[in-house]
Each structure stands twice: as structure tokens, then as C-alpha cells.
Design a protein around this motif. Sequence first.
Motif, PDB file in Angstrom:
ATOM      1  N   GLN A 130       4.241   6.739-105.417  1.00 11.18           N
ATOM      2  CA  GLN A 130       4.262   5.310-105.095  1.00 11.18           C
ATOM      3  C   GLN A 130       2.815   4.839-105.059  1.00 11.18           C
ATOM      4  O   GLN A 130       2.145   4.922-104.029  1.00 11.18           O
ATOM      5  N   LYS A 131       2.331   4.383-106.225  1.00  6.21           N
ATOM      6  CA  LYS A 131       0.919   4.022-106.341  1.00  6.21           C
ATOM      7  C   LYS A 131       0.519   2.914-105.386  1.00  6.21           C
ATOM      8  O   LYS A 131      -0.571   2.916-104.835  1.00  6.21           O
ATOM      9  N   ASP A 132       1.432   1.938-105.198  1.00  6.54           N
ATOM     10  CA  ASP A 132       1.095   0.803-104.332  1.00  6.54           C
ATOM     11  C   ASP A 132       0.863   1.248-102.882  1.00  6.54           C
ATOM     12  O   ASP A 132       0.138   0.598-102.130  1.00  6.54           O
ATOM     13  N   LYS A 133       1.468   2.381-102.500  1.00  8.33           N
ATOM     14  CA  LYS A 133       1.302   2.903-101.130  1.00  8.33           C
ATOM     15  C   LYS A 133       0.362   4.116-101.096  1.00  8.33           C
ATOM     16  O   LYS A 133       0.191   4.736-100.043  1.00  8.33           O
ATOM     17  N   ASN A 134      -0.228   4.444-102.252  1.00 12.96           N
ATOM     18  CA  ASN A 134      -1.099   5.615-102.357  1.00 12.96           C
ATOM     19  C   ASN A 134      -0.380   6.860-101.821  1.00 12.96           C
ATOM     20  O   ASN A 134      -0.910   7.629-101.021  1.00 12.96           O
ATOM     21  N   GLY A 164      -1.104  15.881 -96.354  1.00 10.21           N
ATOM     22  CA  GLY A 164      -2.542  15.696 -96.495  1.00 10.21           C
ATOM     23  C   GLY A 164      -2.793  14.390 -97.208  1.00 10.21           C
ATOM     24  O   GLY A 164      -1.855  13.672 -97.564  1.00 10.21           O
ATOM     25  N   TYR A 165      -4.049  14.080 -97.408  1.00 12.11           N
ATOM     26  CA  TYR A 165      -4.343  12.838 -98.119  1.00 12.11           C
ATOM     27  C   TYR A 165      -4.205  13.046 -99.622  1.00 12.11           C
ATOM     28  O   TYR A 165      -4.227  14.168-100.108  1.00 12.11           O
ATOM     29  N   VAL A 166      -4.032  11.960-100.357  1.00 11.22           N
ATOM     30  CA  VAL A 166      -3.874  12.045-101.816  1.00 11.22           C
ATOM     31  C   VAL A 166      -5.213  12.432-102.431  1.00 11.22           C
ATOM     32  O   VAL A 166      -6.236  11.795-102.182  1.00 11.22           O
ATOM     33  N   LEU A 167      -5.207  13.509-103.226  1.00  8.11           N
ATOM     34  CA  LEU A 167      -6.445  14.043-103.794  1.00  8.11           C
ATOM     35  C   LEU A 167      -6.703  13.507-105.197  1.00  8.11           C
ATOM     36  O   LEU A 167      -5.789  13.095-105.898  1.00  8.11           O
ATOM     37  N   ASP A 168      -7.960  13.528-105.593  1.00 10.62           N
ATOM     38  CA  ASP A 168      -8.374  13.114-106.930  1.00 10.62           C
ATOM     39  C   ASP A 168      -7.995  14.226-107.914  1.00 10.62           C
ATOM     40  O   ASP A 168      -8.589  15.301-107.904  1.00 10.62           O
ATOM     41  N   GLU A 169      -6.999  13.969-108.757  1.00 11.88           N
ATOM     42  CA  GLU A 169      -6.505  15.005-109.674  1.00 11.88           C
ATOM     43  C   GLU A 169      -7.558  15.444-110.685  1.00 11.88           C
ATOM     44  O   GLU A 169      -7.495  16.545-111.216  1.00 11.88           O
ATOM     45  N   ASN A 170      -8.531  14.575-110.977  1.00 14.92           N
ATOM     46  CA  ASN A 170      -9.587  14.959-111.911  1.00 14.92           C
ATOM     47  C   ASN A 170     -10.439  16.093-111.339  1.00 14.92           C
ATOM     48  O   ASN A 170     -11.037  16.873-112.076  1.00 14.92           O
ATOM     49  N   LYS A 171     -10.487  16.179-110.004  1.00 15.89           N
ATOM     50  CA  LYS A 171     -11.307  17.211-109.367  1.00 15.89           C
ATOM     51  C   LYS A 171     -10.480  18.396-108.889  1.00 15.89           C
ATOM     52  O   LYS A 171     -10.934  19.534-108.930  1.00 15.89           O
ATOM     53  N   THR A 172      -9.275  18.125-108.400  1.00 12.92           N
ATOM     54  CA  THR A 172      -8.492  19.200-107.778  1.00 12.92           C
ATOM     55  C   THR A 172      -7.430  19.783-108.698  1.00 12.92           C
ATOM     56  O   THR A 172      -6.856  20.821-108.396  1.00 12.92           O
ATOM     57  N   GLY A 173      -7.153  19.101-109.826  1.00 11.19           N
ATOM     58  CA  GLY A 173      -6.104  19.578-110.714  1.00 11.19           C
ATOM     59  C   GLY A 173      -4.749  19.004-110.328  1.00 11.19           C
ATOM     60  O   GLY A 173      -4.629  18.215-109.393  1.00 11.19           O
ATOM     61  N   PHE A 174      -3.712  19.413-111.047  1.00 12.04           N
ATOM     62  CA  PHE A 174      -2.353  18.938-110.804  1.00 12.04           C
ATOM     63  C   PHE A 174      -1.968  19.188-109.342  1.00 12.04           C
ATOM     64  O   PHE A 174      -2.433  20.156-108.744  1.00 12.04           O
ATOM     65  N   PRO A 175      -1.141  18.320-108.732  1.00 10.12           N
ATOM     66  CA  PRO A 175      -0.825  18.443-107.299  1.00 10.12           C
ATOM     67  C   PRO A 175      -0.370  19.824-106.849  1.00 10.12           C
ATOM     68  O   PRO A 175      -0.597  20.207-105.697  1.00 10.12           O
TER      69      PRO A 175
END
Length: 205
Positions: free
Chosen positions: A188-192, A149-160
Motif C-alpha cells: 500500500q504505497k499511499d500508506k508506505n 519493521g520500517y519499510v526498507l529501501d529495496e535498492n540497498k537491502t534487496g527484495f523484501p
Amino acid sequence: MFGTVVVGVGIAGLARIRDLMNPMPSSPSEHLKLFGFVSRRSFGNINEAKQISLEDALRSKEIHAAFISTENRSHEETIRMFLEAGKHVLVEYPMALSAKAAHELWEMAEQKDKVLHVEHIELLTEEYKQLKKEVAGKDLVKGTLHFTGYVLDENKTGFPAFSGIARLTWLIDLFGDLTVTSATREKQKDKNYSRMTVHFQTANK
């Protein structure tokens, strides 16, 4: 008629609104009346359903139940507000970001004499029911469940782990209690890009 409100208008919330506005004939949904939906964003109307404020939804004597379809992190607070207001609550899985919070919410619902129902819609699909039939009576020797899936915003969805917890519930429902034996996370932050790998063991190893 049982008055309802939908809170959150993402994919799940929009599906709720659609189904409440067009209930299947002779289904229990025919006894539900949608009084509106609540969202932080301004929409006006969606499929003839009108947008109402959270305060109005909590105060309304015509609304008996809330369908909560917001991001994971806000579930707990929203459930508490509607239970305090004397409403029944249906919430998308997962109910909260911790077992402690979930138990507190169950107790609160009991004290208020209200229904608090957590719905894991995937467990009701025909595909899942077929999978359950196929594994019935068999011993799991080894298996892999892989999903993307796409990378989610942890502030909204919680830990992965919470982004994938619905899929983990499949495994527990199919094979019983599981024990985590190891877990790793690669970023890999540079690759999201983010990947979590978890190994489980069943009760019979």
C-alpha cells in the motif's frame, strides 16, 4: 595485534567500533586493533576511531581483516575487494543476495587462503539459546513467526525476503530444512506499507 577496519557505520557498524575500542577483558577481541572505519558519509572521528578512505583500508599492510556492516546489496562487492586485497573478512548476515554469489565468494576466500566469516549475531544471544533449548527434541506441528519493521529501501537491502532472511534462518536452525509452499506480498504505497507472508513446510510435513 591483528589490525582491523570497520566498513559501514549504521547500528551494527557502530556496535563493532564500540566493542573493538573497549574489548571485554581476556576476550579474543583484546588481540584486535581497530585502525579506523570506512563510510561514504563524512564523520571525522567516532569514539576516538578515525575515518579512513576505502583505498587506504585496502592498501594498508597493518590492516589484516575487514568487518563489513553495510547494506545487504553492497556486501558482495565489498567482500570481493577486501579478499582481492588479501584481507580476512567478517560480514553481517546475509553475505550476498544470491546463493551463486555466496558460493563464488567462498571459493575466492579459499583460493586466497583467507577467512570469510558470516556472522548472524542473533543466533548468539541468550534469548535465542533459550528458545533453542525449549524446542529441542520436540516436533513442530504448527507455528507462526511475526515481526515488524520500517519499510526498507529495496535498492540497498534487496527484495523484501532479504529483510527478513535473518529470522528465517532461526527457523531452519531450529527445525531443519524448510520448503516454501506459498508466498504473497501486499503493498500500500499511499500508506508506505508492505507485508510479505510466507508458508513453509518442514521435512516431515
